[in-house]
Design a protein around this motif. Structure first.
Motif, PDB file in Angstrom:
ATOM      1  N   ILE A 426       4.919 -28.368  -3.053  1.00 43.79           N
ATOM      2  CA  ILE A 426       4.595 -27.685  -4.303  1.00 43.79           C
ATOM      3  C   ILE A 426       3.962 -26.325  -4.036  1.00 43.79           C
ATOM      4  O   ILE A 426       4.145 -25.375  -4.804  1.00 43.79           O
ATOM      5  N   ASP A 427       3.297 -26.202  -2.910  1.00 45.54           N
ATOM      6  CA  ASP A 427       2.664 -24.915  -2.548  1.00 45.54           C
ATOM      7  C   ASP A 427       3.676 -23.774  -2.520  1.00 45.54           C
ATOM      8  O   ASP A 427       3.352 -22.631  -2.845  1.00 45.54           O
ATOM      9  N   ASP A 428       4.905 -24.079  -2.077  1.00 47.61           N
ATOM     10  CA  ASP A 428       5.928 -23.031  -1.984  1.00 47.61           C
ATOM     11  C   ASP A 428       6.166 -22.414  -3.362  1.00 47.61           C
ATOM     12  O   ASP A 428       6.283 -21.193  -3.501  1.00 47.61           O
ATOM     13  N   TYR A 429       6.217 -23.248  -4.374  1.00 44.83           N
ATOM     14  CA  TYR A 429       6.542 -22.766  -5.723  1.00 44.83           C
ATOM     15  C   TYR A 429       5.318 -22.110  -6.371  1.00 44.83           C
ATOM     16  O   TYR A 429       5.446 -21.149  -7.133  1.00 44.83           O
ATOM     17  N   ILE A 430       4.147 -22.625  -6.017  1.00 44.44           N
ATOM     18  CA  ILE A 430       2.913 -22.006  -6.522  1.00 44.44           C
ATOM     19  C   ILE A 430       2.794 -20.597  -5.952  1.00 44.44           C
ATOM     20  O   ILE A 430       2.415 -19.647  -6.649  1.00 44.44           O
ATOM     21  N   LYS A 431       3.158 -20.476  -4.696  1.00 43.54           N
ATOM     22  CA  LYS A 431       3.123 -19.146  -4.056  1.00 43.54           C
ATOM     23  C   LYS A 431       4.067 -18.177  -4.781  1.00 43.54           C
ATOM     24  O   LYS A 431       3.714 -17.005  -5.006  1.00 43.54           O
ATOM     25  N   PHE A 432       5.216 -18.659  -5.166  1.00 43.59           N
ATOM     26  CA  PHE A 432       6.188 -17.826  -5.874  1.00 43.59           C
ATOM     27  C   PHE A 432       5.654 -17.499  -7.266  1.00 43.59           C
ATOM     28  O   PHE A 432       5.699 -16.345  -7.717  1.00 43.59           O
ATOM     29  N   ARG A 433       5.132 -18.518  -7.926  1.00 43.45           N
ATOM     30  CA  ARG A 433       4.575 -18.295  -9.257  1.00 43.45           C
ATOM     31  C   ARG A 433       3.523 -17.206  -9.215  1.00 43.45           C
ATOM     32  O   ARG A 433       3.528 -16.267 -10.010  1.00 43.45           O
ATOM     33  N   ASP A 434       2.628 -17.323  -8.232  1.00 46.77           N
ATOM     34  CA  ASP A 434       1.527 -16.366  -8.136  1.00 46.77           C
ATOM     35  C   ASP A 434       2.013 -14.980  -7.747  1.00 46.77           C
ATOM     36  O   ASP A 434       1.457 -13.973  -8.189  1.00 46.77           O
ATOM     37  N   ALA A 435       3.044 -14.917  -6.929  1.00 45.75           N
ATOM     38  CA  ALA A 435       3.589 -13.611  -6.537  1.00 45.75           C
ATOM     39  C   ALA A 435       4.101 -12.872  -7.759  1.00 45.75           C
ATOM     40  O   ALA A 435       3.801 -11.678  -7.966  1.00 45.75           O
ATOM     41  N   VAL A 436       4.861 -13.564  -8.588  1.00 44.29           N
ATOM     42  CA  VAL A 436       5.399 -12.916  -9.794  1.00 44.29           C
ATOM     43  C   VAL A 436       4.272 -12.551 -10.745  1.00 44.29           C
ATOM     44  O   VAL A 436       4.271 -11.455 -11.335  1.00 44.29           O
ATOM     45  N   ASN A 437       3.295 -13.445 -10.858  1.00 46.25           N
ATOM     46  CA  ASN A 437       2.145 -13.126 -11.720  1.00 46.25           C
ATOM     47  C   ASN A 437       1.416 -11.883 -11.225  1.00 46.25           C
ATOM     48  O   ASN A 437       0.961 -11.050 -12.014  1.00 46.25           O
ATOM     49  N   GLN A 438       1.337 -11.772  -9.921  1.00 44.31           N
ATOM     50  CA  GLN A 438       0.707 -10.583  -9.324  1.00 44.31           C
ATOM     51  C   GLN A 438       1.494  -9.321  -9.690  1.00 44.31           C
ATOM     52  O   GLN A 438       0.921  -8.287 -10.050  1.00 44.31           O
ATOM     53  N   LEU A 439       2.815  -9.425  -9.589  1.00 43.18           N
ATOM     54  CA  LEU A 439       3.656  -8.274  -9.937  1.00 43.18           C
ATOM     55  C   LEU A 439       3.458  -7.889 -11.402  1.00 43.18           C
ATOM     56  O   LEU A 439       3.362  -6.701 -11.737  1.00 43.18           O
ATOM     57  N   LEU A 440       3.383  -8.904 -12.243  1.00 44.18           N
ATOM     58  CA  LEU A 440       3.176  -8.631 -13.669  1.00 44.18           C
ATOM     59  C   LEU A 440       1.833  -7.957 -13.878  1.00 44.18           C
ATOM     60  O   LEU A 440       1.711  -6.967 -14.603  1.00 44.18           O
ATOM     61  N   HIS A 441       0.848  -8.486 -13.208  1.00 43.96           N
ATOM     62  CA  HIS A 441      -0.514  -7.965 -13.323  1.00 43.96           C
ATOM     63  C   HIS A 441      -0.572  -6.498 -12.903  1.00 43.96           C
ATOM     64  O   HIS A 441      -1.289  -5.682 -13.476  1.00 43.96           O
ATOM     65  N   ASP A 442       0.224  -6.179 -11.844  1.00 46.25           N
ATOM     66  CA  ASP A 442       0.224  -4.808 -11.328  1.00 46.25           C
ATOM     67  C   ASP A 442       1.134  -3.881 -12.117  1.00 46.25           C
ATOM     68  O   ASP A 442       1.300  -2.718 -11.742  1.00 46.25           O
ATOM     69  N   GLY A 443       1.742  -4.404 -13.170  1.00 46.59           N
ATOM     70  CA  GLY A 443       2.645  -3.562 -13.959  1.00 46.59           C
ATOM     71  C   GLY A 443       3.896  -3.179 -13.196  1.00 46.59           C
ATOM     72  O   GLY A 443       4.466  -2.100 -13.376  1.00 46.59           O
ATOM     73  N   PHE A 444       4.338  -4.058 -12.339  1.00 45.31           N
ATOM     74  CA  PHE A 444       5.490  -3.780 -11.478  1.00 45.31           C
ATOM     75  C   PHE A 444       6.779  -3.658 -12.291  1.00 45.31           C
ATOM     76  O   PHE A 444       6.993  -4.373 -13.266  1.00 45.31           O
ATOM     77  N   ASP A 445       7.645  -2.767 -11.845  1.00 44.06           N
ATOM     78  CA  ASP A 445       8.994  -2.639 -12.412  1.00 44.06           C
ATOM     79  C   ASP A 445       9.929  -2.337 -11.243  1.00 44.06           C
ATOM     80  O   ASP A 445       9.566  -1.595 -10.335  1.00 44.06           O
ATOM     81  N   CYS A 446      11.130  -2.893 -11.295  1.00 47.44           N
ATOM     82  CA  CYS A 446      12.056  -2.688 -10.177  1.00 47.44           C
ATOM     83  C   CYS A 446      12.347  -1.215  -9.912  1.00 47.44           C
ATOM     84  O   CYS A 446      12.696  -0.840  -8.794  1.00 47.44           O
ATOM     85  N   LYS A 447      12.197  -0.400 -10.943  1.00 47.13           N
ATOM     86  CA  LYS A 447      12.441   1.041 -10.749  1.00 47.13           C
ATOM     87  C   LYS A 447      11.568   1.589  -9.630  1.00 47.13           C
ATOM     88  O   LYS A 447      11.948   2.525  -8.932  1.00 47.13           O
ATOM     89  N   MET A 448      10.389   0.998  -9.467  1.00 41.56           N
ATOM     90  CA  MET A 448       9.460   1.510  -8.449  1.00 41.56           C
ATOM     91  C   MET A 448      10.023   1.343  -7.053  1.00 41.56           C
ATOM     92  O   MET A 448       9.695   2.102  -6.148  1.00 41.56           O
ATOM     93  N   LEU A 449      10.870   0.326  -6.859  1.00 39.78           N
ATOM     94  CA  LEU A 449      11.386   0.056  -5.522  1.00 39.78           C
ATOM     95  C   LEU A 449      12.364   1.139  -5.100  1.00 39.78           C
ATOM     96  O   LEU A 449      12.497   1.464  -3.932  1.00 39.78           O
ATOM     97  N   GLY A 450      13.037   1.717  -6.063  1.00 38.95           N
ATOM     98  CA  GLY A 450      14.009   2.751  -5.722  1.00 38.95           C
ATOM     99  C   GLY A 450      13.376   3.962  -5.086  1.00 38.95           C
ATOM    100  O   GLY A 450      13.990   4.694  -4.318  1.00 38.95           O
ATOM    101  N   ARG A 451      12.079   4.151  -5.411  1.00 39.50           N
ATOM    102  CA  ARG A 451      11.404   5.368  -4.940  1.00 39.50           C
ATOM    103  C   ARG A 451      10.934   5.228  -3.507  1.00 39.50           C
ATOM    104  O   ARG A 451      10.575   6.193  -2.875  1.00 39.50           O
ATOM    105  N   GLU A 452      10.922   3.968  -2.990  1.00 42.63           N
ATOM    106  CA  GLU A 452      10.355   3.767  -1.639  1.00 42.63           C
ATOM    107  C   GLU A 452      11.261   4.311  -0.560  1.00 42.63           C
ATOM    108  O   GLU A 452      12.463   4.230  -0.666  1.00 42.63           O
TER     109      GLU A 452
END
Lengths: 452, 506
Positions: A426-452
């Motif tokens: 279950i830890d694997d999925y919790i890790k994924f859940r939290d990763a996405v929540n982190q991205l949401l929290h940081d205001g992440f958008d895929c557009k940002m990846l294009g700039r890297e």
């Protein structure tokens, strides 16, 4: 899996001695983790679907076979290899309920099987048995390699291709059946014949179980010459009975969900006048002896992954319920985890649970902005590099501005394909859940990846 | 054997470094006159090949090749990395690692550009790639029905079948170039080839494809490919494909100088790579339009890229070319040194054998690579391919000698012909012992008047024969390990019949 149970005092000796705990005959959780100890620590490995997995004890068996070849290759070639391949093929024949072992060939992977079937179709066009313009029908979400194989062998030889568009998200088998019927009708328009239907048993991206039995039946009713089921993901994740399914050709990888090392797949060819026309594209001295024999020798190579079916079955039978037990557990767990994630993110699953095998499509929050295949692939890399989460992402374009919405009201255009195999926790999925929540929290958008 | 020669000294108890050195003596034959002293520095050959079955005289490197344990270890590292995190391996490591191997090969074979190099499983796969392309040319009417493909009569069995599967089936006509064997000189090959090209062009046909072995498999002979390719160009042959399965690591390879359109060689045979890996060199990749028959999403990106991903598989054997070359470069003279050493040794051993048996080589030494065809005593009466295969099994099972046997059909009127040839190989792990054991095994068979007979034996004859062979085998096993002397003669007559199951001795 596997508990330490107290004995119930049925053994008379126990009255006189300290009560000993009886160990379960089944594999324990810690034994499972040991078997997969070679998996990279710290990675939430939610993508068994792409490359599969193999327990340490099977790898060890494989090394023993590899060593046998290196020790005395001539003796291995003449005296051991053919017998061992036949042994694997015989066990598979029983596993998939084929009639005869001659119907079962072992090849590298489903990609190779597709080349074998499509090359055969290509010859039929070139030799005039199929006519220019006759159709091949496939699903729009067919695996990319299969699509290219159709281009390389069918289109190039003059065949036409009909693509059946499947809706996604999907709600029921009826949606698939209805679209498929329409596709067949288009194929037969203007007096053409549908020479081959390629039907996935479990589509890859997005992943959904297809009602193959029904679709094969419809093909027969509509006079389709040959039916090829691409079941790359099937063995080890859904029940497989090739006679019941009724296709002419059926392929499944064994290294994905059946604990074999990379790589080995079974190609089932129903005994018929057609089956003798199939050839392995890599021609050896065995040419003309039937596909199974041709495939058993395509020049000097490492065939060890094809020799391990007996050991794999032993491994599987350490689990309660054997392969069926594993399938059910994986399915239940992946649905449970999928629903947990969808709830956490305010999204939904891409298909109802009964259409999920050991994988599930989980909607990603719309504000992540997955708006293209490139976005999906970059997000996948980002999750791997920044969060140590391995999960493939699918971009689902909207159709006529209709699609699933998340809790925030935005359209869901990105889905994660999560897998569950025996080593997942279950830890694997919790890790994924939290990763996405982190991205949401940081205001992440895929557009940002294009700039890297 | 020249008295100053020192070959590898195998002391079973001594786990120390093994050194192979040879010095020229005044008795050297001409082709050895420019041999240098070859020395292995820092390498324990025994330990690198310790996984080889110690009981077996392994003189068949030509069939399946061999791989030192240090290269196997490198391969296993790659295998583990895939298992650890396959997605990361696929996205971030696989392609650059394959490119690294391709670059190493490009340098090795003196190609112009890495785009010309594709890595595939084996020469059998390369043949399928080239021949499938020819098939399309017939289908797409670039070639006309009846146009010809020319190949050697001694072409490899799989290649012949591939030509049948793709060329004959598509409407092409196949001409086989018959060469004499035993062979005396390149001229015999060149003449035969020229005649075949003439035939191929007769009746207004075009020769669309020439398939030329660089080193034939059975019987093994080095073919003058440069001259044959030149001839093909002069005669307007469309595609020239050199099947050089044995070449890399056993003779010099310069693809530009050879000048073929397509050139393939296995790296697991003579270049110390694990099973299996081969390269296919394409002189003009953009024009050639070759495709890998197993089509993946890389279709259309050029053969090299297509071949680098043909679905999920173990690609680790393709990734250790740099490590194999590192191994090679630990030898003085590097690959050239090894090539010269193996050639010198195999000829020396072949000449030792023909002298012991009173037979002949199948070709002059300069037409041998790291393999040689050694005539077997006529009294063995090998009269078919089936006899040859049975003798091979018999040598393996009863004498623990691994060597392929070739049946040569005698010409009309030949008296007491040599009809059986053994293809002996020499690779760096071989020792004199290996060839002595073979010599003694055959001498013993001759002395026991071992023949193949078609008659049905009586059960008593059968069992007596089996028991005596058991004793012979046991005695050989005991004596050959320690004093390397030929056995004393047995004068018991035994006839072995077709249904003898030699497995009884294992």
């Amino acid at each position: 899996m596997g508990e330490i149970r107290r004995s119930h005092g049925e053994d008379p000796e126990d009255d006189h001695h300290h009560k000993k705990p009886k160990l379960s005959p089944f594999i324990t959780q810690s034994q499972i983790q040991q078997e997969f100890a070679h998996h990279q620590q710290g990675v939430a490995r939610l993508n068994n679907g792409s490359f599969g997995s193999c327990p340490g004890s099977i790898i060890a068996s494989q090394k023993r076979w590899q060593l046998k070849f290196l020790q005395q290759p001539d003796d291995f070639f003449f005296n051991q290899l053919p017998t061992q391949i036949l042994r694997s093929r015989t066990l598979i024949k029983d596993l998939i309920n084929a009639d005869d072992v001659s119907e079962v060939s072992l090849v590298d992977n489903a990609t190779t099987a597709a080349a074998i079937v499509l090359q055969h179709v290509g010859w039929a066009f070139a030799e005039g048995r199929f006519h220019k313009g006759d159709a091949v029908v496939m699903l729009h979400c067919a695996f990319q390699a299969v699509k290219k194989s159709i281009e390389a062998y069918v289109t190039r030889a003059g065949g036409s291709v009909i693509v059946v568009q499947l809706p996604f998200p999907i709600h029921s088998n009826e949606e698939i059946i209805s679209e498929f019927r329409k596709g067949l009708a288009r194929g037969k328009a203007n007096g053409r014949k549908v020479r081959l239907a390629i039907i996935d048993h479990i589509t890859s991206m997005p992943s959904v179980i297809i009602p193959v039995r029904e679709l094969v039946r419809i093909c027969r009713e509509e006079g389709v010459s040959e039916v090829f089921v691409d079941a790359a993901h099937a063995v080890g994740s859904v029940s497989v009975d090739v006679k019941d399914i009724g296709a002419d050709f059926y392929v499944s990888n064994l290294h994905k969900w059946f604990f074999s090392p990379p790589s080995v797949a079974l190609l089932y060819c129903r005994k018929s006048s057609l089956s003798s026309e199939l050839h392995h594209p890599v021609v050896s001295h065995e040419y003309g002896n039937g596909l199974a024999i041709e495939s058993a020798w395509i020049g000097t190579r490492d065939y060890s992954s094809q020799l391990l079916v007996p050991e794999v079955l032993d491994f599987i039978n350490r689990f309660e319920g054997g392969i069926e037990g594993i399938r059910n557990k994986n399915h239940n767990a992946v649905v449970e985890m999928g629903e947990m994630l969808a709830k956490a993110w305010g999204t939904s699953l891409g298909s109802p649970p009964e259409m999920c095998p050991s994988m599930a499509m989980v909607g990603l929050p719309s504000c992540l902005g997955v708006l293209s295949d490139t976005d999906a692939s970059r997000l996948r890399d980002h999750l791997r590099d920044e969060f140590s989460v391995e999960v493939p992402i699918h971009y689902q374009p909207l159709k006529d501005e209709v699609g699933a919405r998340d809790e925030g009201g935005g359209f869901i255009t990105g889905y994660a394909r999560i897998s569950h195999q025996v080593y997942n926790t279950i830890d694997d999925y919790i890790k994924f859940r939290d990763a996405v929540n982190q991205l949401l929290h940081d205001g992440f958008d895929c557009k940002m990846l294009g700039r890297e | 054997m020249a008295s100053n020669d020192v070959h590898s000294h195998r002391d079973e108890e001594n786990g120390g470094a093994t050194c192979i050195a040879t010095t020229d003596t005044q008795n050297s034959s001409n082709h050895r006159s420019d041999c240098k002293k070859y020395e292995i520095i820092d390498i324990d050959i025994r330990s690198e090949f310790s996984h080889h079955d110690r009981d077996v005289a392994r003189i068949n490197n030509g069939s399946f090749g061999s791989c030192p344990s240090s290269v196997i270890e490198s391969q296993q590292c790659y295998q583990l990395r895939f298992l650890q995190q396959p997605d990361d391996f696929y996205f971030n490591h696989l392609k650059p690692s394959i490119l690294r191997s391709r670059q190493a090969i490009k340098t090795l074979i003196k190609a112009d550009h890495v785009d010309e190099i594709s890595i595939i499983d084996n020469a059998t796969t390369a043949a399928a790639i080239v021949l499938q392309h020819v098939k399309w040319s017939f289908f797409e009417s670039k070639f006309n029905p009846g146009d010809t493909a020319v190949m050697l009569h001694y072409a490899y069995g799989a290649v012949k079948k591939s030509v049948e599967a793709y060329v004959t089936r598509a409407g092409g006509h196949v001409i086989e170039v018959k060469m004499p064997f035993p062979i005396a000189s390149n001229d015999e090959i060149i003449t035969a080839f020229r005649n075949a090209l003439e035939l191929g062009k007769s009746d207004n046909r075009k020769v669309r494809l020439a398939v030329i072995d660089h080193i034939t498999s059975m019987p093994t002979v080095v073919i003058p490919v440069k001259e044959l390719v030149k001839m093909c160009r002069e005669e307007g042959v469309d595609h020239i494909f050199v099947d050089a399965a044995h070449a890399i690591g056993s003779i010099e390879v310069d693809v530009k100088e050879i000048g073929a359109d397509f050139y393939t060689s296995n790296l697991h045979k003579w270049l110390f790579c694990p099973p299996s890996i081969a390269f296919l060199h394409c002189r003009n990749p953009e024009v050639a339009n070759l495709h890998h028959p197993v089509v993946s999403h890389e279709y259309g990106n050029g053969l090299a890229i297509e071949s680098s991903w043909i679905g999920t598989r173990d690609y680790s054997a393709q990734l250790v070319v740099p490590e194999a070359l590192e191994f090679v470069n630990r030898f003085e003279g590097g690959l050239d040194g090894i090539i010269k050493w193996n050639h010198q040794k195999v000829v020396e051993m072949a000449e030792m054998l023909v002298k012991a048996w009173g037979t002949n080589l199948g070709s002059p030494p300069e037409m041998c690579s790291s393999m040689a065809m050694v005539g077997l005593p006529p009294s063995l009466e090998i009269t078919s391919d089936s006899d040859a295969l049975k003798l091979r099994s018999h040598l393996r099972d009863c004498f623990r000698v691994e060597v392929p046997i070739y049946y040569r059909q005698p010409k009309d009127g030949e008296v007491n012909p040599v009809t059986g040839y053994a293809r002996i190989s020499h690779q760096i792990y071989n020792t004199f012992d290996d060839y002595y054991r073979f010599r003694d095994a055959v001498s013993n068979l001759v002395n026991c008047r071992f023949t193949y007979s078609n008659g049905d034996p009586t059960p008593t004859e059968d069992w007596i024969g089996l028991v005596w062979f058991g004793l012979v085998w046991w005695k050989m096993k005991e004596s050959s390990r320690f004093d390397e002397t030929p056995l004393t003669n047995f004068d018991f007559h035994v006839t072995v019949t077709n249904h003898l199951n030699s497995k009884i001795f294992l």
